[in-house]
Design an enzyme around this catalytic site. Structure first.
Site, PDB file in Angstrom:
ATOM      1  N   TYR A 201      45.297  -8.483  12.890  1.00  0.00           N
ATOM      2  CA  TYR A 201      46.611  -8.117  13.433  1.00  0.00           C
ATOM      3  C   TYR A 201      47.372  -7.173  12.490  1.00  0.00           C
ATOM      4  O   TYR A 201      47.414  -7.408  11.274  1.00  0.00           O
ATOM      5  CB  TYR A 201      47.466  -9.369  13.701  1.00  0.00           C
ATOM      6  N   LYS A 210      53.292  -3.465   5.944  1.00  0.00           N
ATOM      7  CA  LYS A 210      54.184  -4.456   5.352  1.00  0.00           C
ATOM      8  C   LYS A 210      53.708  -4.870   3.956  1.00  0.00           C
ATOM      9  O   LYS A 210      54.502  -5.057   3.040  1.00  0.00           O
ATOM     10  CB  LYS A 210      54.299  -5.688   6.271  1.00  0.00           C
ATOM     11  N   HIS A 230      62.989  -2.620   5.313  1.00  0.00           N
ATOM     12  CA  HIS A 230      62.527  -2.759   6.710  1.00  0.00           C
ATOM     13  C   HIS A 230      63.548  -2.062   7.603  1.00  0.00           C
ATOM     14  O   HIS A 230      64.350  -2.719   8.266  1.00  0.00           O
ATOM     15  CB  HIS A 230      62.440  -4.249   7.024  1.00  0.00           C
ATOM     16  N   THR A 257      62.765   0.263  16.891  1.00  0.00           N
ATOM     17  CA  THR A 257      62.046   1.377  17.514  1.00  0.00           C
ATOM     18  C   THR A 257      62.924   2.030  18.583  1.00  0.00           C
ATOM     19  O   THR A 257      63.010   3.264  18.675  1.00  0.00           O
ATOM     20  CB  THR A 257      60.727   0.881  18.136  1.00  0.00           C
ATOM     21  N   ARG A 374      51.575  -4.692  21.542  1.00  0.00           N
ATOM     22  CA  ARG A 374      52.089  -3.494  20.865  1.00  0.00           C
ATOM     23  C   ARG A 374      51.266  -2.260  21.189  1.00  0.00           C
ATOM     24  O   ARG A 374      50.175  -2.351  21.748  1.00  0.00           O
ATOM     25  CB  ARG A 374      52.096  -3.729  19.353  1.00  0.00           C
TER      26      ARG A 374
HETATM   27  P1  GTP Z   1      59.268  -4.423  14.708  1.00  0.00           P
HETATM   28  O1  GTP Z   1      58.356  -3.331  15.149  1.00  0.00           O
HETATM   29  O2  GTP Z   1      58.713  -5.788  15.015  1.00  0.00           O
HETATM   30  O3  GTP Z   1      59.729  -4.328  13.288  1.00  0.00           O
HETATM   31  O4  GTP Z   1      60.559  -4.439  15.662  1.00  0.00           O
HETATM   32  P2  GTP Z   1      61.619  -3.396  16.193  1.00  0.00           P
HETATM   33  O5  GTP Z   1      62.931  -3.778  15.590  1.00  0.00           O
HETATM   34  O6  GTP Z   1      61.171  -2.000  16.051  1.00  0.00           O
HETATM   35  O7  GTP Z   1      61.660  -3.814  17.710  1.00  0.00           O
HETATM   36  P3  GTP Z   1      61.882  -2.973  19.053  1.00  0.00           P
HETATM   37  O8  GTP Z   1      62.787  -1.787  18.892  1.00  0.00           O
HETATM   38  O9  GTP Z   1      60.557  -2.649  19.603  1.00  0.00           O
HETATM   39  O10 GTP Z   1      62.635  -4.063  19.959  1.00  0.00           O
HETATM   40  C1  GTP Z   1      62.006  -5.062  20.613  1.00  0.00           C
HETATM   41  C2  GTP Z   1      62.806  -5.713  21.701  1.00  0.00           C
HETATM   42  O11 GTP Z   1      64.218  -5.535  21.593  1.00  0.00           O
HETATM   43  C3  GTP Z   1      62.397  -5.188  23.068  1.00  0.00           C
HETATM   44  O12 GTP Z   1      62.139  -6.265  23.901  1.00  0.00           O
HETATM   45  C4  GTP Z   1      63.608  -4.409  23.521  1.00  0.00           C
HETATM   46  O13 GTP Z   1      63.718  -4.394  24.915  1.00  0.00           O
HETATM   47  C5  GTP Z   1      64.755  -5.135  22.845  1.00  0.00           C
HETATM   48  N1  GTP Z   1      65.919  -4.231  22.607  1.00  0.00           N
HETATM   49  C6  GTP Z   1      65.925  -3.096  21.876  1.00  0.00           C
HETATM   50  N2  GTP Z   1      67.151  -2.511  21.878  1.00  0.00           N
HETATM   51  C7  GTP Z   1      67.940  -3.306  22.631  1.00  0.00           C
HETATM   52  C8  GTP Z   1      69.313  -3.257  23.021  1.00  0.00           C
HETATM   53  O14 GTP Z   1      70.063  -2.358  22.661  1.00  0.00           O
HETATM   54  N3  GTP Z   1      69.770  -4.281  23.800  1.00  0.00           N
HETATM   55  C9  GTP Z   1      68.980  -5.300  24.211  1.00  0.00           C
HETATM   56  N4  GTP Z   1      69.504  -6.257  24.978  1.00  0.00           N
HETATM   57  N5  GTP Z   1      67.661  -5.378  23.885  1.00  0.00           N
HETATM   58  C10 GTP Z   1      67.158  -4.407  23.100  1.00  0.00           C
HETATM   59  C1  SPV Z   2      57.046  -6.443  12.329  1.00  0.00           C
HETATM   60  O1  SPV Z   2      56.602  -7.570  12.638  1.00  0.00           O
HETATM   61  O2  SPV Z   2      58.135  -6.298  11.733  1.00  0.00           O
HETATM   62  C2  SPV Z   2      56.305  -5.222  12.690  1.00  0.00           C
HETATM   63  C3  SPV Z   2      54.936  -5.366  13.149  1.00  0.00           C
HETATM   64  O3  SPV Z   2      56.817  -4.134  12.531  1.00  0.00           O
HETATM   65  S1  SPV Z   2      53.835  -5.627  11.805  1.00  0.00           S
HETATM   66  O4  SPV Z   2      53.355  -4.352  11.338  1.00  0.00           O
HETATM   67  O5  SPV Z   2      52.761  -6.427  12.333  1.00  0.00           O
HETATM   68  O6  SPV Z   2      54.529  -6.305  10.733  1.00  0.00           O
HETATM   69 MN    MN Z   3      58.703  -4.285  11.395  1.00  0.00          MN
END
Ligand code: GTP
Ligand code: SPV
Ligand code: MN
Length: 589
Positions: A201, A210, A230, A257, A374
């Site tokens: 994973y 990470k 992060h 993201t 993902r």
């Molecule tokens: P990692 O890759 O795990 O580090 O996470 P990340 O913070 O990049 O997560 P990502 O942006 O992919 O967000 C994941 C979830 O948050 C998804 O299910 C989105 O739909 C939700 N999300 C993102 N932005 C918003 C927002 O502004 N409002 C709400 N309600 N949900 C959001």
């Molecule tokens: C997280 O979990 O914060 C991610 C995915 O961005 S991983 O690279 O698996 O940690």
């Molecule tokens: Mn992350």
């Protein structure tokens, strides 16, 4: 005479006993061969590593299904092996380094039998950047080899760069037999070495991500006066064409993201992407803070991604520039041979395979895609890529934002009174947990600076390091906290989020430029409803007031919980943080 790198690779091969060794050059031709090996030769649980998806609608796209026990980071199997436990701190699992190595040596003996050992030379950061690091990872599965090519600057030039040096960053990875009982992700910070076995994973297996760029790099940063975080890095362009760069730390699956590549709902504003997960922050010669993204790809959460929530990601995924794009543990529409996940543009088809490849029964109430499914895709595909992306110096940072999922209590946005107060906000920040790690979902967990699972040393020392960094800067960035996830009594989100988040970013950049008002509250400066741009959005005054409200009575339990958390670091906790806590306590209790 073999080089130190050749010697190291040879030693690992003696232990793990692969059938053969392949030194990767990072070329597209090689990536095509790796995909072929993954489709025709290598197996997980008896099934292929990759499946070709519909190339007409999803060019260069492949599906990967993990071992069913191997779908998220396993924090309880992740160790940071400093010489002593105190340095690792209460935030890390710790094992004495020699003992850890002995255990891993036993587990690794012959673990690559019948497999190919891939040697991956790569850079974290642009090769011309003074902050970049030369690294080599060994792995025994095509999925990791090709993912690393998407996520990092992989090239045979790195071998030349390393030359006769021994201080390159080392990663040894084997999927072993995917047995969770024999799964460990172990870090040896002083040797710049990560040893990971039993998992394929992302965060457990792509060791540049990470493991090195946060856990080990945070320790390097502590010793060399920089920060590995992060964080998202993004530029926000206003209608006059000025671009303000900010970073934002949010726990896994909390919106980084989405934020990094947001399509602005406010006319005249644009967002430019530099990174969505990791930021390396250095103080420049002018005394300002600069950020680089050491990665060149996204490993993003699929569920919830659509042309409505994140149109730029859908374009990125369908982009044709970079080979290949991987989907991990999404569902599959068997009729069309297309990937699918909950929240995507189109409804599920009639004939769907779930993330494990089994026939999906919609009435089962189980999601078809894994909640932590993902995609892995090149950042060079993204239409919002900043023209500063490859700038070796990085971009100057004007604001740092801390976020998380808090259904109650925390306002949409808060500005810290000072750097010290901002560090305290980061320290006490937290989130309701998500599926990105192997634990119960939806419970509040304190996650300072979104780094709890990623800080490679004692977090009390990390907080002191943050305070010190502030005093070294001429113009430290302003610090803010945001919360897109506050809900009403029925559990519905109060804030529309996604592209509308630009309204919050606008307030932030206006505050930086002394152009916006706010009111002082015990927890920081919060906008009044009239301080948030609401043209073109249908949101009631009542909702906005609720989103921006601070009820000190509600804060009493929170304050107790914060104290408990701060106390868990014992006497190492910096007095400045405790002083900020005391101020909050005095105002609320
Ligand atoms: P990692 O890759 O795990 O580090 O996470 P990340 O913070 O990049 O997560 P990502 O942006 O992919 O967000 C994941 C979830 O948050 C998804 O299910 C989105 O739909 C939700 N999300 C993102 N932005 C918003 C927002 O502004 N409002 C709400 N309600 N949900 C959001
Ligand atoms: C997280 O979990 O914060 C991610 C995915 O961005 S991983 O690279 O698996 O940690
Ligand atoms: Mn992350």
């Amino acid at each position: 005479m073999p080089t130190p790198l050749e010697k190291w690779v040879h030693q690992q091969a003696e232990l793990t006993k692969p059938d053969r060794i392949h030194w990767c050059d990072g070329s597209e031709e090689e990536a095509r061969w790796l995909m072929k090996v993954g489709m025709e030769q290598e197996k997980i649980n008896g099934s292929p590593v990759f499946y070709l998806l519909n190339q007409n609608t999803w060019p260069h796209a492949y599906l990967h299904r993990s071992h069913p026990t191997d779908v998220a980071r396993t924090e309880h199997l992740t160790y940071v092996c400093h010489p002593d436990k105190e340095t690792a701190g209460p935030n890390n699992n710790w094992m004495e380094p020699e003992k850890a190595k002995k255990m891993l040596t036993n587990l690794s003996n012959g673990c690559m039998r019948g497999r190919i050992m891939y040697v991956l030379p790569y850079m974290m950061g642009h090769p011309d950047s003074p902050f970049a690091k030369a690294c080599v990872q060994i792995t025994d599965i095509s999925y990791v080899a090709v993912s690393m090519r998407i996520m990092t600057r992989m090239s045979k030039k790195v071998i030349k760069k390393i030359g006769n040096r021994d201080d390159f960053v080392k990663g040894l990875h084997s999927v072993g037999d995917f047995n969770p009982e024999k799964r460990f992700i172990m870090h040896f910070p002083d040797e710049h070495f990560v040893w990971s076995i039993g998992s394929g994973y992302g965060g457990n297996a792509l060791l540049g991500k990470k493991c090195f760029s946060l856990r080990i790099a945070s320790w390097l940063g502590y010793n060399e006066s920089w920060l590995a975080e992060h964080m998202v890095i993004m530029g926000i362009e206003d209608p006059e064409g000025n671009i303000t760069y900010v970073t934002a730390a949010m726990p896994s699956a909390c919106g980084k993201t989405n934020l990094a590549m947001m399509e602005s709902a406010l006319p005249g504003y644009r967002v430019w992407t530099i990174g969505d997960d990791i930021a390396w922050l250095n103080i420049g010669p002018d005394g300002n803070l600069y950020a680089i993204n050491p990665e060149i790809g996204f490993f993003g959460v699929a569920p919830g991604t659509s042309s409505k929530t994140n149109p730029n990601m859908v374009k990125t995924l369908k982009g044709q520039n970079f080979y290949p794009t991987l989907f991990t543990n999404t569902a599959l529409n068997i009729q069309t041979n297309e990937p699918w996940w909950e929240g995507f543009d189109v409804p599920a088809g009639d004939n769907m395979a779930d993330w494990q490849g089994k026939a999906w029964v919609p009435s089962s109430n189980k999601p078809a895609a894994h909640p932590n499914s993902r995609f892995t895709v090149s950042i060079y595909n993204t239409p919002t890529l900043s023209r500063e992306f490859d700038n070796p110096k990085g971009v100057p940072i004007s604001a740092i934002i801390f976020g998380g999922r808090r259904s109650k209590l925390l306002p949409l946005v808060v500005e810290a009174f000072s750097w010290q107060h901002g560090v305290f906000i980061g320290t006490r920040s937290g989130s309701e947990t998500t599926a990105a790690a192997d634990h119960q979902v939806g419970v509040l967990r304190r996650d300072p600076m979104a780094m709890l699972p990623f800080c490679g040393y004692n977090m009390a020392d990390y907080f002191r390091h943050w305070l010190r960094m502030g005093s070294k800067m001429k113009n430290p960035p302003k610090i803010f906290s945001v919360n897109w996830f506050r809900t009403d009594e029925d559990g519905n989100f109060l804030w529309p989020g996604f592209g509308e988040n630009i309204r919050v970013l606008k307030w932030i950049i206006d505050r930086i430029n002394n152009r916006a008002g706010g009111r002082e509250t015990p927890i920081g400066i919060v906008p009044r409803p009239e301080d948030i741009e609401t043209s073109g959005i249908d949101i009631s005054k009542e909702k906005l007031e609720k989103l921006l409200s601070v009820d000190t009575r509600e804060w009493k339990d929170e304050i107790q919980d914060i104290k408990k958390f701060l106390d868990s670091f014992g006497r190492k906790m910096p007095s400045e943080i405790l002083a900020e806590y005391q101020k909050l306590y005095n105002q609320c209790v």
